[in-house]
Design an enzyme around this catalytic site. Structure first.
Site, PDB file in Angstrom:
ATOM      1  N   LYS A  59     -10.767  -3.620  -3.264  1.00  0.00           N
ATOM      2  CA  LYS A  59     -11.632  -2.433  -3.217  1.00  0.00           C
ATOM      3  C   LYS A  59     -10.963  -1.244  -3.880  1.00  0.00           C
ATOM      4  CE  LYS A  59     -13.955  -3.585   1.156  1.00  0.00           C
ATOM      5  NZ  LYS A  59     -12.914  -4.024   2.121  1.00  0.00           N
ATOM      6  N   LYS A  84      -5.285  -9.792  -7.177  1.00  0.00           N
ATOM      7  CA  LYS A  84      -6.527 -10.085  -6.450  1.00  0.00           C
ATOM      8  C   LYS A  84      -7.541  -8.969  -6.681  1.00  0.00           C
ATOM      9  CE  LYS A  84      -5.806  -7.749  -2.119  1.00  0.00           C
ATOM     10  NZ  LYS A  84      -5.772  -7.655  -0.687  1.00  0.00           N
ATOM     11  N   LYS A 131       0.821  -1.213   0.000  1.00  0.00           N
ATOM     12  CA  LYS A 131       0.000   0.000   0.000  1.00  0.00           C
ATOM     13  C   LYS A 131       0.853   1.259   0.000  1.00  0.00           C
ATOM     14  CE  LYS A 131      -4.292  -1.786   1.887  1.00  0.00           C
ATOM     15  NZ  LYS A 131      -5.331  -1.678   2.923  1.00  0.00           N
TER      16      LYS A 131
HETATM   17  P1  TYM Z   1     -10.707  -6.252   3.802  1.00  0.00           P
HETATM   18  O1  TYM Z   1     -11.759  -5.246   4.162  1.00  0.00           O
HETATM   19  O2  TYM Z   1      -9.682  -5.883   2.801  1.00  0.00           O
HETATM   20  O3  TYM Z   1     -11.383  -7.571   3.287  1.00  0.00           O
HETATM   21  C1  TYM Z   1     -12.423  -8.208   4.006  1.00  0.00           C
HETATM   22  C2  TYM Z   1     -12.309  -9.717   3.853  1.00  0.00           C
HETATM   23  O4  TYM Z   1     -12.407 -10.095   2.474  1.00  0.00           O
HETATM   24  C3  TYM Z   1     -11.283 -10.899   2.123  1.00  0.00           C
HETATM   25  N1  TYM Z   1     -10.922 -10.601   0.731  1.00  0.00           N
HETATM   26  C4  TYM Z   1     -10.846 -11.500  -0.256  1.00  0.00           C
HETATM   27  N2  TYM Z   1     -11.036 -12.840  -0.273  1.00  0.00           N
HETATM   28  C5  TYM Z   1     -10.893 -13.470  -1.452  1.00  0.00           C
HETATM   29  N3  TYM Z   1     -10.547 -12.839  -2.612  1.00  0.00           N
HETATM   30  C6  TYM Z   1     -10.337 -11.500  -2.647  1.00  0.00           C
HETATM   31  N4  TYM Z   1     -10.018 -10.871  -3.781  1.00  0.00           N
HETATM   32  C7  TYM Z   1     -10.470 -10.766  -1.418  1.00  0.00           C
HETATM   33  N5  TYM Z   1     -10.343  -9.465  -1.082  1.00  0.00           N
HETATM   34  C8  TYM Z   1     -10.609  -9.379   0.231  1.00  0.00           C
HETATM   35  C9  TYM Z   1     -10.187 -10.521   3.082  1.00  0.00           C
HETATM   36  O5  TYM Z   1      -9.227 -11.533   3.212  1.00  0.00           O
HETATM   37  C10 TYM Z   1     -10.977 -10.293   4.363  1.00  0.00           C
HETATM   38  O6  TYM Z   1     -11.223 -11.516   5.024  1.00  0.00           O
HETATM   39  N6  TYM Z   1      -7.472  -6.129   7.578  1.00  0.00           N
HETATM   40  C11 TYM Z   1      -8.789  -6.622   7.180  1.00  0.00           C
HETATM   41  C12 TYM Z   1      -9.911  -6.151   8.072  1.00  0.00           C
HETATM   42  C13 TYM Z   1      -9.769  -6.508   9.514  1.00  0.00           C
HETATM   43  C14 TYM Z   1      -9.884  -7.792  10.090  1.00  0.00           C
HETATM   44  C15 TYM Z   1      -9.708  -7.604  11.480  1.00  0.00           C
HETATM   45  C16 TYM Z   1     -10.102  -9.061   9.561  1.00  0.00           C
HETATM   46  C17 TYM Z   1      -9.529  -5.642  10.534  1.00  0.00           C
HETATM   47  N7  TYM Z   1      -9.504  -6.287  11.706  1.00  0.00           N
HETATM   48  C18 TYM Z   1      -9.735  -8.697  12.362  1.00  0.00           C
HETATM   49  C19 TYM Z   1     -10.137 -10.148  10.463  1.00  0.00           C
HETATM   50  C20 TYM Z   1      -9.950  -9.942  11.828  1.00  0.00           C
HETATM   51  C21 TYM Z   1      -9.052  -6.121   5.774  1.00  0.00           C
HETATM   52  O7  TYM Z   1      -8.537  -5.144   5.336  1.00  0.00           O
HETATM   53  O8  TYM Z   1     -10.020  -6.804   5.122  1.00  0.00           O
END
Ligand code: TYM
Length: 332
Positions: free
Chosen positions: A198, A195, A112
């Protein structure tokens, strides 16, 4: 019941099918067998600049999509991170036991910050995984269902919990990660080497849960494939076609091998048509339910408030244990 914790950032106007496949589907299915806690992580979202009015709207939208996709806010605990003060407080304590070099090895920060350079990245973005560890550890979660991109952050969470326990005595639960091989990583339709994200660069490459039917069909029909013209699963040689097969498998519940057999002798047009139809059918009720929920923000806010109270009760108890363990004087 064993406790589960997971969350998503409200950093876009909608979640996408990567979030749905990698996380939401697991969450929905695990609710019955777990004491599930699901968070909309707005504190994480502000590690990159956000417009305040937009952030508020996106936070509600994210919560609405959790519910529309099958998270039951009466049974599971679905709340907004900033509503529970303990997250920021535990993150501070964990900051003090995290090595600078350890934090600097987190690949998501490297990726990032590579875009704008380290001088424009915030310190909050750097310490982001430590806040994520706090999220999980506050709830004594034994399992964290996520997509593949979160693996390293959960590994750090485990290291920090174990380190805290060895320094201050048994206080925190060391959680397990849960990543499902089949759904762990959905790729961008226009750029199947990356991947789906967002913050992806090609708007045509991302299928949003709130996209209308026409937009979904258009994106899937224009997905990048290859020139071989044979429908087979080979993520290395044929990432685009393999990604479409993965998506079709997820939304229809049919094994990839069976799908490949069913497209024998057919062109990519047939595959794309089938994927488009299946995704449209899968997402339509989720979109409709999300929009209904968003029509009544008062009711949504009421649910989030009740759930935040439930979450706070758990989190405050853990934070009190931590404060005591590190030697803070009780307030009396
Ligand atoms: P975030 O908001 O980027 O994504 C949310 C969840 O979606 C999954 N994900 C995907 N899975 C498969 N293919 C993809 N292209 C893809 N893009 C996203 C992510 O793996 C995630 O499970 N850091 C985390 C948010 C967070 C969190 C936590 C997660 C904050 N605290 C505690 C678990 C536990 C994040 O940015 O997810």
């Amino acid at each position: 019941l064993p406790r589960l914790f997971s969350g998503m950032q409200p950093s876009a106007a909608s979640l996408h099918i990567g979030n749905y496949a990698g996380a939401l589907l697991q969450w929905r299915d695990m609710q019955a067998s777990h004491d599930a806690v699901f968070c909309v992580v707005d504190l994480h979202a502000i590690t990159v600049p956000q417009d305040p009015a937009e952030l508020r709207e996106r936070t509600r939208r994210t919560a609405a999509q959790y519910i529309a996709a099958g998270i039951d806010p009466e049974h599971s605990t679905l709340f907004v991170q900033s509503h529970v003060r303990a997250h920021a407080e535990l993150a501070w304590v964990l900051n003090t036991i995290t090595g600078y070099g350890e934090a600097a090895r987190m690949t998501q920060f490297k990726d990032k910050s590579a875009r704008g350079g380290v001088d424009t990245a915030s310190v909050g973005l750097f310490t982001y995984p430590i806040l994520q560890a706090a999220d999980i550890l506050l709830y004594d979660a034994v399992v964290v269902p996520v997509g593949e991109d979160q693996r390293q952050h959960i590994e750090l969470t485990r290291d920090l919990a174990a380190r805290f326990n060895s320094r201050f005595g048994d206080t925190l639960v060391v959680p397990e990660v849960r990543i499902l091989k089949e759904t762990a990583k959905i790729y961008d339709l226009q750029n199947p080497g990356s991947k789906m994200s967002k913050s992806g660069e090609s708007p045509q490459g991302i299928v949003w849960l709130l996209d209308d039917d026409k937009a979904i069909v258009k994106k899937i029909k224009s997905a990048v494939t290859d020139s071989e013209g044979v429908v087979r699963f080979d993520p290395v040689e044929k990432p685009g076609v393999s990604n479409l097969l993965t998506i079709l498998s997820i939304v229809t519940g049919t094994e990839v091998d069976a799908l490949v057999d069913s497209f024998a002798g057919q062109q990519y047009g047939a595959l794309k048509g089938a994927v488009a139809e299946a995704v449209v059918e899968e997402l339509r009720p989720i979109r409709q339910r999300s929009l209904e929920l968003l029509d009544d923000p008062g009711e949504l806010d009421r649910l989030l408030k009740i759930n935040a109270e439930r979450a706070s009760a758990i989190a405050d108890a853990t934070l009190a244990r931590v404060y005591d363990a590190v030697g803070f004087l009780p307030r009396g």
